[in-house]
Design an enzyme around this catalytic site. Structure first.
Site, PDB file in Angstrom:
ATOM      1  N   HIS A   1       1.031  -1.288   0.093  1.00  0.00           N
ATOM      2  CA  HIS A   1      -0.110   0.216  -0.325  1.00  0.00           C
ATOM      3  C   HIS A   1       0.761   0.605  -0.052  1.00  0.00           C
ATOM      4  O   HIS A   1       0.034   2.219   1.236  1.00  0.00           O
ATOM      5  CB  HIS A   1      -0.611   0.435   1.198  1.00  0.00           C
ATOM      6  CG  HIS A   1      -2.027  -1.002   0.997  1.00  0.00           C
ATOM      7  ND1 HIS A   1      -2.494  -1.732   0.130  1.00  0.00           N
ATOM      8  CD2 HIS A   1      -3.036  -2.235   2.397  1.00  0.00           C
ATOM      9  CE1 HIS A   1      -3.300  -2.473   0.060  1.00  0.00           C
ATOM     10  NE2 HIS A   1      -3.582  -2.448   1.589  1.00  0.00           N
TER      11      HIS A   1
ATOM     12  N   HIS B   1     -10.095   1.428   1.004  1.00  0.00           N
ATOM     13  CA  HIS B   1      -9.835   0.654   2.103  1.00  0.00           C
ATOM     14  C   HIS B   1     -10.521   0.593   3.114  1.00  0.00           C
ATOM     15  O   HIS B   1     -10.350  -0.004   4.421  1.00  0.00           O
ATOM     16  CB  HIS B   1      -8.252   0.921   2.338  1.00  0.00           C
ATOM     17  CG  HIS B   1      -7.910  -0.650   2.774  1.00  0.00           C
ATOM     18  ND1 HIS B   1      -7.982  -1.414   3.811  1.00  0.00           N
ATOM     19  CD2 HIS B   1      -7.092  -1.512   2.156  1.00  0.00           C
ATOM     20  CE1 HIS B   1      -7.814  -2.553   4.180  1.00  0.00           C
ATOM     21  NE2 HIS B   1      -6.862  -3.051   2.951  1.00  0.00           N
TER      22      HIS B   1
ATOM     23  N   GLU C   1     -11.324  -4.192  -2.538  1.00  0.00           N
ATOM     24  CA  GLU C   1     -11.058  -2.966  -2.988  1.00  0.00           C
ATOM     25  C   GLU C   1     -10.147  -3.320  -4.316  1.00  0.00           C
ATOM     26  O   GLU C   1      -9.330  -4.106  -4.818  1.00  0.00           O
ATOM     27  CB  GLU C   1      -9.177  -3.013  -2.695  1.00  0.00           C
ATOM     28  CG  GLU C   1      -9.135  -3.261  -1.136  1.00  0.00           C
ATOM     29  CD  GLU C   1      -8.230  -4.323  -0.679  1.00  0.00           C
ATOM     30  OE1 GLU C   1      -6.818  -3.249   0.168  1.00  0.00           O
ATOM     31  OE2 GLU C   1      -8.233  -5.127   0.928  1.00  0.00           O
TER      32      GLU C   1
HETATM   33  C1  BGC Z   1      -3.734  -6.716   1.491  1.00  0.00           C
HETATM   34  C2  BGC Z   1      -3.770  -7.201   3.025  1.00  0.00           C
HETATM   35  C3  BGC Z   1      -3.305  -6.182   4.412  1.00  0.00           C
HETATM   36  C4  BGC Z   1      -3.860  -5.499   4.174  1.00  0.00           C
HETATM   37  C5  BGC Z   1      -3.613  -4.743   5.217  1.00  0.00           C
HETATM   38  C6  BGC Z   1      -5.236  -6.103   2.355  1.00  0.00           C
HETATM   39  O1  BGC Z   1      -5.399  -5.224   1.680  1.00  0.00           O
HETATM   40  O2  BGC Z   1      -4.827  -7.604   0.614  1.00  0.00           O
HETATM   41  O3  BGC Z   1      -2.991  -8.839   2.708  1.00  0.00           O
HETATM   42  O4  BGC Z   1      -3.557  -7.490   5.248  1.00  0.00           O
HETATM   43  O5  BGC Z   1      -4.454  -4.859   3.297  1.00  0.00           O
HETATM   44  O6  BGC Z   1      -4.341  -4.115   6.521  1.00  0.00           O
END
Ligand code: BGC
Length: 327
Positions: free
Chosen positions: A104, A173, A292
């Protein structure tokens, strides 16, 4: 209507705001810290309004948060292997924040203070990410517009422009729970996705785009989410129709998602360690689902995946719509 309030200060003294906009039964609250959706309310089958996303009560909670709660993630949603990628014959080294990989965006957009402007039924948040931030090339002007203009729908419009060639994948998210709380195992899901991208032990795509036929990843018919710990990117079918339908039989709420992006991470929160959320609620794995919309993970290192390259001077525009009704 809209309402803007001061929510507190960051350690460096800057003021953080919360903005609520409402229209036709939907009420949305966002913060300029992390470009985050902190609350979203929609009516249930009986017409009673209630929350459909997880969230925290205080700014301090968001400042501490480690799960990207409700935030916009960027510059690159999901993982980039080895925290590096090639572009135009150069190798760009990024911030590592998950072992040797980038998740991210590294230090990320979710911890930045954005600029907000609001109107009757919408909010636009903008952020100028300087060249080299978290290792990514180009001064990037990014904007996210949350709009309730269409009755019963939340539209998230992304736009961006960079002064150098770069890569970009922005995603929202939010942790959805269409009953407002409790496990989501009984939520029913339909996904217009004929394939998914398998991952290795570090959650990095192997490169394969594997058909979902006969696997727990086949959501092309409507079925219950169950307790499988999903954390996978799906290759969405092309075209303009609905890509996701999520339905909670208990509350009667249904959410239909449209997007022009090629991928979608289905994540049922296995990393959401037990914690206190809004109004004293207890959160944990299996109590929410993230949907997402995104470019595929690690695309900057995968020429076979849809390209996330944003050429210098070209405007990036993308839209994801979350439409709510009840049945
Ligand atoms: C990911 C997860 C990650 C999470 C973090 C998601 O978008 O796919 O693997 O642990 O974000 O909060």
């Amino acid at each position: 209507m809209n309402r803007i309030t001061d929510w507190g200060r960051l350690p460096d003294g800057r003021t953080v705001h919360r903005i609520t906009v409402a229209r036709g039964g939907l009420s949305l609250t966002v913060s300029d810290f992390g470009c985050c959706i902190t609350a979203l309310e929609t009516p249930d089958r009986q017409g009673r309004p209630g929350g459909v996303v997880l969230g925290y009560d205080t700014l301090a909670d968001y400042f501490r948060d480690d799960v990207y709660m409700g935030a916009v993630v960027g510059r690159y949603a999901n993982r980039i292997a080895g925290a590096a990628f090639p572009l135009n014959g150069r190798r760009y080294q990024l911030t590592k924040n998950e072992g040797r990989n980038t998740l991210h965006g590294g230090s990320g957009f979710h911890k930045r203070l954005w600029n907000a402007e609001a109107w009757e039924d919408g909010v636009r948040l903008t952020y100028l990410s300087p060249d080299g931030e978290d290792g990514f090339p180009g001064n990037l002007a990014v904007s996210v517009e949350y709009s309730l203009r269409e009755p019963g729908a939340l539209s998230v419009g992304y736009a961006a422009e960079s002064d150098r060639d770069t890569v970009l994948s922005l995603s929202s998210h939010s942790y959805f729970n269409l009953n407002g709380g409790g496990p989501v195992f009984g939520h029913r899901l339909r996904l217009e996705a004929p394939a998914y991208t398998p991952v290795d032990s570090e959650n990095i795509p192997t490169g394969e785009i594997r058909p979902v036929d006969g696997t727990p990843f086949d959501f092309r018919g409507d079925r219950a989410l169950g307790s499988f710990p999903y954390d996978h990117n799906f290759a969405l079918s092309p075209g303009g129709g609905p890509k996701v339908v999520l339905y909670a039989p208990e509350s009667g709420r249904r959410m239909t998602v449209y997007t022009d992006l090629p991928g979608l991470q289905l994540y049922t929160g296995r990393g959401l360690s037990p914690r206190q959320g809004r109004d004293g609620a207890l959160y944990g794995p299996g109590m929410s689902v993230c949907l997402e919309t995104q470019f595929y993970p690690d695309s900057p290192n995968r020429p076979d995946f849809p390209s996330p390259v944003l050429p210098a001077g070209r405007r990036f525009e993308s839209r994801t719509i979350f439409r709510f009704d009840t049945v």
